[in-house]
Scaffold this motif. Sequence first.
Motif, PDB file in Angstrom:
ATOM      1  N   THR A 106      -4.466  -1.062   7.827  1.00  0.00           N
ATOM      2  CA  THR A 106      -3.250  -0.452   7.295  1.00  0.00           C
ATOM      3  C   THR A 106      -3.578   0.827   6.535  1.00  0.00           C
ATOM      4  O   THR A 106      -4.697   1.322   6.540  1.00  0.00           O
ATOM      5  CB  THR A 106      -2.534  -1.437   6.363  1.00  0.00           C
ATOM      6  OG1 THR A 106      -3.466  -1.903   5.401  1.00  0.00           O
ATOM      7  CG2 THR A 106      -1.986  -2.613   7.158  1.00  0.00           C
ATOM      8  N   THR A 107      -2.542   1.318   5.858  1.00  0.00           N
ATOM      9  CA  THR A 107      -2.647   2.589   5.141  1.00  0.00           C
ATOM     10  C   THR A 107      -3.648   2.484   3.997  1.00  0.00           C
ATOM     11  O   THR A 107      -3.711   1.490   3.285  1.00  0.00           O
ATOM     12  CB  THR A 107      -1.260   2.968   4.582  1.00  0.00           C
ATOM     13  OG1 THR A 107      -0.314   2.920   5.635  1.00  0.00           O
ATOM     14  CG2 THR A 107      -1.295   4.360   3.984  1.00  0.00           C
ATOM     15  N   ARG A 108      -4.431   3.534   3.827  1.00  0.00           N
ATOM     16  CA  ARG A 108      -5.362   3.603   2.712  1.00  0.00           C
ATOM     17  C   ARG A 108      -4.665   4.216   1.496  1.00  0.00           C
ATOM     18  O   ARG A 108      -3.638   4.893   1.622  1.00  0.00           O
ATOM     19  CB  ARG A 108      -6.578   4.467   3.077  1.00  0.00           C
ATOM     20  CG  ARG A 108      -7.235   4.102   4.382  1.00  0.00           C
ATOM     21  CD  ARG A 108      -7.900   2.750   4.339  1.00  0.00           C
ATOM     22  NE  ARG A 108      -9.011   2.708   3.415  1.00  0.00           N
ATOM     23  CZ  ARG A 108      -9.758   1.614   3.202  1.00  0.00           C
ATOM     24  NH1 ARG A 108      -9.478   0.491   3.844  1.00  0.00           N
ATOM     25  NH2 ARG A 108     -10.757   1.662   2.365  1.00  0.00           N
ATOM     26  N   LEU A 109      -5.230   3.975   0.303  1.00  0.00           N
ATOM     27  CA  LEU A 109      -4.678   4.562  -0.915  1.00  0.00           C
ATOM     28  C   LEU A 109      -5.107   6.020  -1.037  1.00  0.00           C
ATOM     29  O   LEU A 109      -6.247   6.374  -0.730  1.00  0.00           O
ATOM     30  CB  LEU A 109      -5.146   3.785  -2.145  1.00  0.00           C
ATOM     31  CG  LEU A 109      -4.642   2.338  -2.239  1.00  0.00           C
ATOM     32  CD1 LEU A 109      -5.113   1.718  -3.542  1.00  0.00           C
ATOM     33  CD2 LEU A 109      -3.135   2.255  -2.137  1.00  0.00           C
ATOM     34  N   TYR A 110      -4.183   6.852  -1.505  1.00  0.00           N
ATOM     35  CA  TYR A 110      -4.413   8.295  -1.578  1.00  0.00           C
ATOM     36  C   TYR A 110      -4.845   8.724  -2.976  1.00  0.00           C
ATOM     37  O   TYR A 110      -4.442   9.765  -3.476  1.00  0.00           O
ATOM     38  CB  TYR A 110      -3.142   9.054  -1.196  1.00  0.00           C
ATOM     39  CG  TYR A 110      -2.658   8.777   0.203  1.00  0.00           C
ATOM     40  CD1 TYR A 110      -1.305   8.739   0.499  1.00  0.00           C
ATOM     41  CD2 TYR A 110      -3.560   8.551   1.230  1.00  0.00           C
ATOM     42  CE1 TYR A 110      -0.863   8.482   1.788  1.00  0.00           C
ATOM     43  CE2 TYR A 110      -3.138   8.290   2.515  1.00  0.00           C
ATOM     44  CZ  TYR A 110      -1.776   8.253   2.794  1.00  0.00           C
ATOM     45  OH  TYR A 110      -1.342   7.997   4.064  1.00  0.00           O
ATOM     46  N   ARG A 135       0.827  -1.207   0.000  1.00  0.00           N
ATOM     47  CA  ARG A 135       0.000   0.000   0.000  1.00  0.00           C
ATOM     48  C   ARG A 135       0.863   1.260   0.000  1.00  0.00           C
ATOM     49  O   ARG A 135       0.545   2.244  -0.692  1.00  0.00           O
ATOM     50  CB  ARG A 135      -0.936  -0.005   1.210  1.00  0.00           C
ATOM     51  CG  ARG A 135      -2.023  -1.069   1.121  1.00  0.00           C
ATOM     52  CD  ARG A 135      -2.846  -1.155   2.388  1.00  0.00           C
ATOM     53  NE  ARG A 135      -3.818  -2.238   2.304  1.00  0.00           N
ATOM     54  CZ  ARG A 135      -5.042  -2.115   1.805  1.00  0.00           C
ATOM     55  NH1 ARG A 135      -5.449  -0.945   1.356  1.00  0.00           N
ATOM     56  NH2 ARG A 135      -5.859  -3.146   1.756  1.00  0.00           N
ATOM     57  N   LYS A 136       1.938   1.244   0.787  1.00  0.00           N
ATOM     58  CA  LYS A 136       2.819   2.414   0.802  1.00  0.00           C
ATOM     59  C   LYS A 136       3.487   2.615  -0.554  1.00  0.00           C
ATOM     60  O   LYS A 136       3.605   3.750  -1.037  1.00  0.00           O
ATOM     61  CB  LYS A 136       3.860   2.255   1.904  1.00  0.00           C
ATOM     62  CG  LYS A 136       3.288   2.360   3.305  1.00  0.00           C
ATOM     63  CD  LYS A 136       4.371   2.205   4.369  1.00  0.00           C
ATOM     64  CE  LYS A 136       3.778   2.360   5.765  1.00  0.00           C
ATOM     65  NZ  LYS A 136       4.783   2.164   6.828  1.00  0.00           N
ATOM     66  N   SER A 137       3.937   1.517  -1.165  1.00  0.00           N
ATOM     67  CA  SER A 137       4.560   1.636  -2.489  1.00  0.00           C
ATOM     68  C   SER A 137       3.557   2.152  -3.522  1.00  0.00           C
ATOM     69  O   SER A 137       3.881   3.000  -4.360  1.00  0.00           O
ATOM     70  CB  SER A 137       5.110   0.277  -2.927  1.00  0.00           C
ATOM     71  OG  SER A 137       6.074  -0.199  -2.013  1.00  0.00           O
ATOM     72  N   THR A 138       2.320   1.633  -3.448  1.00  0.00           N
ATOM     73  CA  THR A 138       1.287   2.079  -4.388  1.00  0.00           C
ATOM     74  C   THR A 138       0.940   3.546  -4.173  1.00  0.00           C
ATOM     75  O   THR A 138       0.685   4.290  -5.131  1.00  0.00           O
ATOM     76  CB  THR A 138       0.037   1.213  -4.243  1.00  0.00           C
ATOM     77  OG1 THR A 138       0.398  -0.166  -4.351  1.00  0.00           O
ATOM     78  CG2 THR A 138      -0.989   1.548  -5.318  1.00  0.00           C
ATOM     79  N   GLU A 174      -7.513  -1.307  -3.752  1.00  0.00           N
ATOM     80  CA  GLU A 174      -7.374  -1.731  -2.360  1.00  0.00           C
ATOM     81  C   GLU A 174      -7.834  -3.176  -2.182  1.00  0.00           C
ATOM     82  O   GLU A 174      -7.172  -3.967  -1.489  1.00  0.00           O
ATOM     83  CB  GLU A 174      -8.180  -0.801  -1.452  1.00  0.00           C
ATOM     84  CG  GLU A 174      -7.598   0.601  -1.345  1.00  0.00           C
ATOM     85  CD  GLU A 174      -8.352   1.466  -0.356  1.00  0.00           C
ATOM     86  OE1 GLU A 174      -7.820   2.511   0.020  1.00  0.00           O
ATOM     87  OE2 GLU A 174      -9.458   1.068   0.054  1.00  0.00           O
ATOM     88  N   ASP A 175      -8.953  -3.528  -2.801  1.00  0.00           N
ATOM     89  CA  ASP A 175      -9.425  -4.916  -2.730  1.00  0.00           C
ATOM     90  C   ASP A 175      -8.432  -5.861  -3.400  1.00  0.00           C
ATOM     91  O   ASP A 175      -8.221  -6.996  -2.934  1.00  0.00           O
ATOM     92  CB  ASP A 175     -10.791  -5.035  -3.401  1.00  0.00           C
ATOM     93  CG  ASP A 175     -11.862  -4.233  -2.683  1.00  0.00           C
ATOM     94  OD1 ASP A 175     -12.887  -3.896  -3.315  1.00  0.00           O
ATOM     95  OD2 ASP A 175     -11.681  -3.945  -1.476  1.00  0.00           O
ATOM     96  N   PHE A 176      -7.822  -5.409  -4.477  1.00  0.00           N
ATOM     97  CA  PHE A 176      -6.837  -6.235  -5.178  1.00  0.00           C
ATOM     98  C   PHE A 176      -5.637  -6.535  -4.282  1.00  0.00           C
ATOM     99  O   PHE A 176      -5.158  -7.679  -4.206  1.00  0.00           O
ATOM    100  CB  PHE A 176      -6.400  -5.510  -6.449  1.00  0.00           C
ATOM    101  CG  PHE A 176      -5.272  -6.172  -7.173  1.00  0.00           C
ATOM    102  CD1 PHE A 176      -3.993  -5.632  -7.141  1.00  0.00           C
ATOM    103  CD2 PHE A 176      -5.473  -7.341  -7.890  1.00  0.00           C
ATOM    104  CE1 PHE A 176      -2.948  -6.231  -7.808  1.00  0.00           C
ATOM    105  CE2 PHE A 176      -4.432  -7.949  -8.559  1.00  0.00           C
ATOM    106  CZ  PHE A 176      -3.169  -7.393  -8.517  1.00  0.00           C
TER     107      PHE A 176
END
Length: 703
Positions: free
Chosen positions: A480-484, A417-420, A464-466
């Motif tokens: 965890t971290t959500r996508l921005y 998630r952080k990398s994305t 996020e589901d992926f």
Amino acid sequence: MNYLLSFCYMIDAVLGLRIQQETKQTQTLSFLYTFRSVYDDQPNAHKKFMEKLDACIRNHDKEIEKMCNFHHQGFVDAITELLKVRTDAEKLKVQVTDTNRRFQDAGKEVIVHTEDIIRCRIQQRNITTVVEKLQLCLPVLEMYSKLKEQMSAKRYYSALKTMEQLENVYFPWVSQYRFCQLMIENLPKLREDIKEISMSDLKDFLESIRKHSDKIGETAMKQAQHQKTFNVSLQKKNKMKFGKNMYINHDRIPEERSETVLKHSLEEEDENEEEGDEETFENYYRKQRKKQARLVLQPQSNMGYGFPVNRLFDLLFEIRDQYNETLLKKWAGVFRDIFEEDNYSPIPIVNEEEYKIVISKFPFQDPDLEKQSFPKKFPMSQSVPHIYIQVKEFIYASLKFSESLHRSSTEIDDMLRKSTNLLLTRTLSSCLLNLIRKPHIGLTELVQIIINTTHLEQACKYLEDFITNITNISQETVHTTRLYGLSTFKDARHAAEGEIYTKLNQKIDEFVQLADYDWTMSEPDGRASGYLMDLINFLRSIFQVFTHLPGKVAQTACMSACQHLSTSLTQMLLDSELKQISMGAVQQFNLDVIQCELFASSEPVPGFQGDTLQLAFIDLRQLLDLFMVWDWSTYLADYGQPASKYLRVNPNTALTLLEKMKDTSKKNNIFAQFRKNDRDKQKLIETVVKQLRSLVNGMSQHA
């Protein structure tokens, strides 16, 4: 002047005689009735009647004589003055003819010099074009020369970077020239040469590592020994272990030979793979190093080492961060290519199969679109599903490295998630902003970009589901971290909206520059100017495209365009280079403003309340109304009052425009002093100018 007055008096006298004649006709009728009664009734009435008739004739003769005597001298003076004016008019005609001849003679020289200047300008333009083309070619030639020098100096990595710059940056500038085509054809051969040389060097390097592995291990052990403080007994044990390790290394020589044979077989296999692929070198190097490390690090059955590996994991995390940076750079190029190949138009589909293909690539749901019959279109362009697929590919690539770190699924999920987020907020956002700012991106493309970012933003929840699915994390335990994606695409939309407003105003400026008013015309054409009608038609067509945008964006763009157009038209009137404006020009200008107001009232973009859009032209409308109606008394009397009819008319603006009109009336009407109406109008203008100047001066002193 006297002869004109005499002439007027003479006309009055003639009119008086005409009136008297009409009166006499009336009296004649009554006279006939009286005459009949005289002969019918009274015997002495004839004599009395003749006496009265003679007296009446004598009175009329006296009045006529007085009137002729009174106006005779004025009539003579008027004829004399007219004769004098005829002489002056003949002199003026001679002077005008002479002046025209001298102007024609002088103009011939000007024409000759003008033609010389035109030829010089054409030559200068051609020279400038040649210089520009040469300046465009020189960097390409310099980079190609630099490439040759790097190849000669065996700086192959720099040479590959130079090739990449030539292909992506420099060659597109000069692709139409033959020398560029020759260079392009030569690059694959240079790449093949670099590949062969690099593969040979890589093999030599790996062979050298195998030969000196014992020395490398010895040096590594010594450095580790210096980093920690060992006691004397521990040092003795280490010496004993070192002796055993030497024995083990001697026993491992046959394994090294077998590994060398295996390496040669692998080298033969790698020689048959694709040419010039960086992945070929990476895979080959990794395989060989893994096998070398496996042989070197594999302990004997009676060993287990017991050293702490925390630093090794820290190193792996640092390598992971560097790996992610490498991935981000690679995907930045991927995104740029996708944006370059996109046509920025909705995706057309003609059958169910094509519809399913797009749905399989991108999670799009629209019940209304599903109900439509084929052919139909998706609202987004081709770049949207491609971007979505590439983001998933990036997640896969990041996952491959993270899986080897022996971390929990939750930690790997957080890493992905952080990398994305970095990919979305930094790489993709930067590519979008650079795309929006490119000069070749027009209004239609910007509208499509806003639509694309909206759908990409909506697709973030599927990403996020992926990530959750590939890391096997339960939805209930994810914290965890959500996508921005929301902030990323929102910023891109705001940038695109600002660029739309800017480009729309620039387009309006281009149309306004085509305006060609005759500021000294005596009468308007009776229809709006051609440039303005073309501008309004353009705005109508572009605002139809804006119907796919959010309502607020379309309304803001429409209001901004109308306000900018009103400001541009006002500035045109107040331009310092414009010295004279006639009333006919003001009337023609008013026709154009009326067309602008009709356009605003036609609701080109839905959602405006009442006449909100027409208020963009209210300042210009009140200014033109003031000059069209010539209602200066109301303006000066009500100035500063909240309910003033001309509340938005600035005195300084009115003064500037009125002075331009005053100069026109002075210069164009050379006989205005002989007409009373023109003299009165000129005096009124001068009076209003003085009052406006005093008003402006008072405002400046008060400020």
